[in-house]
Design an enzyme around this catalytic site. Sequence first.
Site, PDB file in Angstrom:
ATOM      1  N   GLU A  69       0.815  -1.224   0.000  1.00 52.47           N
ATOM      2  CA  GLU A  69       0.000   0.000   0.000  1.00 52.47           C
ATOM      3  C   GLU A  69       0.847   1.271   0.000  1.00 52.47           C
ATOM      4  O   GLU A  69       0.427   2.301  -0.526  1.00 52.47           O
ATOM      5  CB  GLU A  69      -0.959   0.017   1.186  1.00 52.47           C
ATOM      6  CG  GLU A  69      -2.096  -1.000   1.069  1.00 52.47           C
ATOM      7  CD  GLU A  69      -1.745  -2.390   1.585  1.00 52.47           C
ATOM      8  OE1 GLU A  69      -0.560  -2.608   1.950  1.00 52.47           O
ATOM      9  OE2 GLU A  69      -2.630  -3.252   1.639  1.00 52.47           O
ATOM     10  N   PHE A 131     -11.245  -7.891  13.792  1.00 49.77           N
ATOM     11  CA  PHE A 131     -10.140  -8.265  12.911  1.00 49.77           C
ATOM     12  C   PHE A 131      -9.872  -7.144  11.901  1.00 49.77           C
ATOM     13  O   PHE A 131     -10.781  -6.674  11.223  1.00 49.77           O
ATOM     14  CB  PHE A 131     -10.469  -9.564  12.174  1.00 49.77           C
ATOM     15  CG  PHE A 131      -9.392  -9.983  11.208  1.00 49.77           C
ATOM     16  CD1 PHE A 131      -8.123 -10.317  11.664  1.00 49.77           C
ATOM     17  CD2 PHE A 131      -9.630 -10.007   9.835  1.00 49.77           C
ATOM     18  CE1 PHE A 131      -7.112 -10.672  10.777  1.00 49.77           C
ATOM     19  CE2 PHE A 131      -8.628 -10.363   8.950  1.00 49.77           C
ATOM     20  CZ  PHE A 131      -7.371 -10.709   9.421  1.00 49.77           C
ATOM     21  N   GLN A 132      -8.631  -6.736  11.819  1.00 48.02           N
ATOM     22  CA  GLN A 132      -8.189  -5.652  10.926  1.00 48.02           C
ATOM     23  C   GLN A 132      -8.940  -4.353  11.157  1.00 48.02           C
ATOM     24  O   GLN A 132      -9.125  -3.553  10.252  1.00 48.02           O
ATOM     25  CB  GLN A 132      -8.253  -6.092   9.449  1.00 48.02           C
ATOM     26  CG  GLN A 132      -7.236  -7.195   9.152  1.00 48.02           C
ATOM     27  CD  GLN A 132      -7.037  -7.470   7.683  1.00 48.02           C
ATOM     28  OE1 GLN A 132      -7.917  -7.263   6.861  1.00 48.02           O
ATOM     29  NE2 GLN A 132      -5.850  -7.949   7.319  1.00 48.02           N
ATOM     30  N   LYS A 181     -17.689  -1.547   5.977  1.00 45.94           N
ATOM     31  CA  LYS A 181     -18.046  -2.565   4.992  1.00 45.94           C
ATOM     32  C   LYS A 181     -19.557  -2.609   4.759  1.00 45.94           C
ATOM     33  O   LYS A 181     -20.011  -2.792   3.627  1.00 45.94           O
ATOM     34  CB  LYS A 181     -17.536  -3.932   5.474  1.00 45.94           C
ATOM     35  CG  LYS A 181     -17.368  -4.920   4.345  1.00 45.94           C
ATOM     36  CD  LYS A 181     -16.622  -6.173   4.805  1.00 45.94           C
ATOM     37  CE  LYS A 181     -16.497  -7.172   3.666  1.00 45.94           C
ATOM     38  NZ  LYS A 181     -15.793  -8.394   4.103  1.00 45.94           N
ATOM     39  N   MET A 494      24.070  10.218   2.855  1.00 41.92           N
ATOM     40  CA  MET A 494      23.895  11.486   3.564  1.00 41.92           C
ATOM     41  C   MET A 494      24.146  11.313   5.057  1.00 41.92           C
ATOM     42  O   MET A 494      24.780  12.154   5.695  1.00 41.92           O
ATOM     43  CB  MET A 494      22.490  12.040   3.295  1.00 41.92           C
ATOM     44  CG  MET A 494      22.286  13.448   3.810  1.00 41.92           C
ATOM     45  SD  MET A 494      23.418  14.641   3.054  1.00 41.92           S
ATOM     46  CE  MET A 494      22.418  15.222   1.677  1.00 41.92           C
TER      47      MET A 494
END
Lengths: 579, 192
Positions: A69, A131-132, A181, A494
Amino acid sequence: MNISKLTTDPAQNASRPAERISGAEAVIRCLLREEVTTIFGYPGGAIMPVYDALHGYLDRLNHVLVCHEQGAVHAAQGYARVSNGVGVCLATSGPGATNLITGIADAMLDSTALVCITGQVGSGLLGTDAFQEIDMIGISMPVTKWNYQVTRAEEIPFALARAFYIARTGRPGPVLIDITKDAQFAEFDFAYAPCTRIRSYLPYPQLDPARVDEAAALIASAKKPMMLVGQGVILSDAQEELISFAEKSGIPMACTLLGLSAVPADHPLYVGYLGMHGNYGPNVKTNECDLLIAVGMRFDDRVTGDLSRYAKQAKVIHIEIDPAEIDKNVKADVPLISDAKAALTALSAKVHAGAYPDWLAEFHACDAIEEEKVTRKDLAPDTPLVKMAEVIHLLSEITEGSAVVVSDVGQHQMAVSRYYAFRAKRHNVTSGGLGTMGFALPAAMGASLGQSKLPSVAVIGDGGFQMTIQELGTICRYNLDVKIMVLNNSFLGMVRQWQQLFFEKRYSFTEMQNPDFGLIAQGYGIPFLRVAQRSDLAATMHDFISRKGPVLLEVVVEKEENVFPMVATGASVSEIRLE
Amino acid sequence: MNTETLMNTEPQYTLSVLTEDRAGLLNNITLIFSRRKINLSSLNVSSTEVPGISRFTIVAECTRDRADKVCAQIRKLVDVAGAFVYEDHEIYYQEIALYKIPTDAVLNGQNLENIVRNNGARILCVEAHHIVIEKTGHKEETHALYEILEPFGLLEFVRSGRVAVSKSLRRTEAYIKELEESNSNVLSIKNY
């Protein structure tokens, strides 16, 4: 919030007969109504209804499946930056959503218009550690311009219309819409009207004509004025207004990191790049000018160095669309709170034609010093391995300054900023405010899809490359025209430079043990080129640029080169070091 | 937090923030203080005379410069219609305090009524077990009464956040109307 008050104008609704569709399908229809053509995303449980609806619209909406993602959000950023449109990404709840956060934060700091849509668990499960389930509204609040959780399908048109409006207007920024959902599954009578106004959000401050007169008076009396050009000029599409203002007034222009490409590098009034690793002249002259005109920039600490010793002798005109930036870091004598285009147009009409040949000559004298102490050594070094500057300089010459260059974060980014001679707007894509390593590879995918005319060249260090290297999978899958150049010094260059300069050369965890990039490219089916000797550089670079489709070029560069000039942390811009 | 820590010597500013009535906005606003590590000494959210518009009254302990910068960043929030910084002399403000003391302590010959009267407080209720006293005033005033009542064996003490109205003549309703009438999406009003 009572959405009946906030939803679309009933008169507009009436013109289109409502259709009964699912919330998920409404999401897709809203995107189409906002003229979205490309989205980046990754499916998962809580966003499945939207993915299911998407399946029926693939002839109208191009969905790019990324490998992670974070890749989706950086790609959306690259897309937005080159197209000046809104980047859109789609992710599931929980880890899918949290993986977006770095890119959203990056977009927040760099004012990039994004609409991020995340799935969420069913509204009945909210707050139960399902969940999630993660509180995406809470997590994204500090890094979004606006966010909203949709729990009913009816809210979808309202939320998405607002999201696009807020993301792209005023000072652009990222917006997140979290959709449960059940709201995706539920059916409702769909009607869409774009958002054109929000009473508590009026993104275009009206320019005060009295302030324009005051600014013109300051300009009229200035002997040594200079302009600091930021990304605001690019975002408001004010490059032409900027150039005509500069040419009429004769005022020299310097660019910030994100302002690069707003002014053609060969413009006679362009005096270079500002900031920590910027050019010598514009940094030093900041503390010698008598008038600073900041245009669409926010006086970031990487530009100002020590604020207490920054341009104290100068009057400051600050052209800025975001009122919160006025006086935040540098006090403005005359704030012009406005879109850059409007302010520059108004100011142009009020200023007299002018020229500052002696003042400009002072910049050129600084350039000569920088040329001798830095640039010559960078471009014609006697080192056994090539230097980053040589590579970028050659890239600039071969592409005639007209490629879209997407740089990652670190020494190579500074090499791009110093040595790539940008000729046209929106050709410079880099992570400025957040300094996100791993930005360039996915952002270059978005940049290649956001415009199709020019090659997108991703310039990345060996450290940053491995942070999002999985996106080679996306590039391979879609055969994206991304030219990937990895400048490999086997160090986090750097950080190593700072360790050398400020930590007595204790190279704590900055030496890299890199994989065989050729084998990795082969695994993804991406053509691979490698340069380890200066004598091969030009021919290989030509080959690299002239190929169609993706190609990975690894350039083995000098291991311990340092980027100069440099304004050390806590130093004043006039204390810029050349070696 | 005990009342002693509330009696600070830091300069304090009152921010009055007009917002759309939206869930989650409280978080949005307090984040702007917390990212700068500015402590809030009080916060009150209430409806206003304009339907759909809420007012946050926030008292922050910080310098004027920081208060102004925070205020500008609050104003930037999409659902915020206006935000203003006030010094104490620019507003009328009050807090309300409740003191619960044991009834038997009062019955032991203490002259509660005098205390209540002299301090401009009132008795909210008298129960067999406890008495609740209510006082409205500035923090110094409610604190003074706290010190007087403490020897009675205070059972509970609570003080509300500050509520304030400005001495300015602009009406909230007129202000919101001005926003609504602002030309399309151009911000044309000056002090917002």
